[in-house]
Design a protein around this motif. Structure first.
Motif, short mmCIF file in Angstrom:
data_model
loop_
_atom_site.label_atom_id
_atom_site.label_comp_id
_atom_site.label_asym_id
_atom_site.label_seq_id
_atom_site.Cartn_x
_atom_site.Cartn_y
_atom_site.Cartn_z
N TYR A 14 0.80 -1.22 0.00
CA TYR A 14 0.00 0.00 0.00
C TYR A 14 0.84 1.28 0.00
CZ TYR A 14 -3.76 -3.28 0.90
OH TYR A 14 -4.64 -4.31 0.81
N THR A 15 2.05 1.24 0.53
CA THR A 15 2.89 2.43 0.52
C THR A 15 3.24 2.80 -0.92
OG1 THR A 15 3.77 1.85 2.68
CG2 THR A 15 5.02 3.46 1.40
N GLU A 16 3.67 1.79 -1.69
CA GLU A 16 3.99 2.02 -3.10
C GLU A 16 2.73 2.35 -3.90
OE1 GLU A 16 7.03 2.34 -4.50
OE2 GLU A 16 7.73 2.14 -2.43
N LYS A 18 0.09 3.81 -2.85
CA LYS A 18 -0.31 5.18 -2.51
C LYS A 18 0.50 6.21 -3.31
CE LYS A 18 -0.33 8.07 1.62
NZ LYS A 18 -0.24 8.03 3.08
N LYS A 19 1.81 5.98 -3.41
CA LYS A 19 2.66 6.88 -4.21
C LYS A 19 2.19 6.91 -5.65
CE LYS A 19 6.83 5.99 -1.52
NZ LYS A 19 8.13 5.30 -1.57
N SER A 45 -4.26 2.29 2.63
CA SER A 45 -2.94 2.67 3.14
C SER A 45 -3.03 3.46 4.44
CB SER A 45 -2.19 3.49 2.09
OG SER A 45 -2.78 4.77 1.96
#
Length: 174
Positions: A14-16, A18-19, A45
């Motif tokens: 989710y971090t990637e 989200k970006k 995220s």
């Protein structure tokens, strides 16, 4: 950007995701598919407020996009607002009367709120709209055995059960 965002989302990275979602929104913030994926990604995220805000703006611009409706209801439940999700779905079901997925989500929402009668009633409608009449009747019978619900809900349930039983009898007599 959409495919990469979706890949990260499916992989639960989710971090990637989200970006990529923020980048994707920068490229095209008017496409309902982009908005839906970005909103879902933000909610997953942990950026719940921004994700729900995107859903709400997207639904204002594209009120008849079923994927946005489904995504918003799921996001509300995922963010701890099942009552709001159930209320939202009540309004949407008038537009999408035959959409079993909305009834399934509504059933999940009622389960999260602890309302077993309405949970089984909504699941019965989901089965009915999938063409599974016997499962729908079974769910209504389970709901009837449950002690919760007010007079109106119980009366409505009884009426729907009678409709389904009559329909089953009519189908058998053909």
């Amino acid at each position: 950007a959409y495919g990469l965002t979706f890949s990260f989302y499916l992989a639960r990275e989710y971090t990637e995701a989200k970006k990529m979602a923020r980048y994707m929104m920068h490229l095209d913030s008017q496409d309902p598919m982009v908005l839906g994926l970005a909103a879902e990604t933000l909610v997953k995220s942990g950026d719940v407020v921004d994700g729900l805000d995107i859903f709400e703006r997207a639904l204002a611009d594209f009120p008849n996009r079923l994927p946005l409706v489904i995504g918003y209801a799921k996001a509300l439940m995922d963010s701890g607002s099942p009552l709001k999700a159930v209320d939202f779905l009540d309004k949407q079901i008038f537009k999408y009367r035959n959409e079993s997925r909305l009834f399934e989500l509504q059933s999940k929402g009622y389960a999260l709120t602890g309302n077993e009668l309405l949970q089984h009633r909504a699941q019965a409608e989901a089965y009915y709209h999938k063409g599974e009449l016997s499962s729908a009747i079974e769910q209504l019978e389970i709901a009837k055995l449950n002690g919760d619900g007010n007079f109106f809900e119980k009366s409505s349930l009884d009426a729907r059960l009678k409709q389904f039983i009559k329909l089953r009898e009519d189908l058998k007599s053909r």
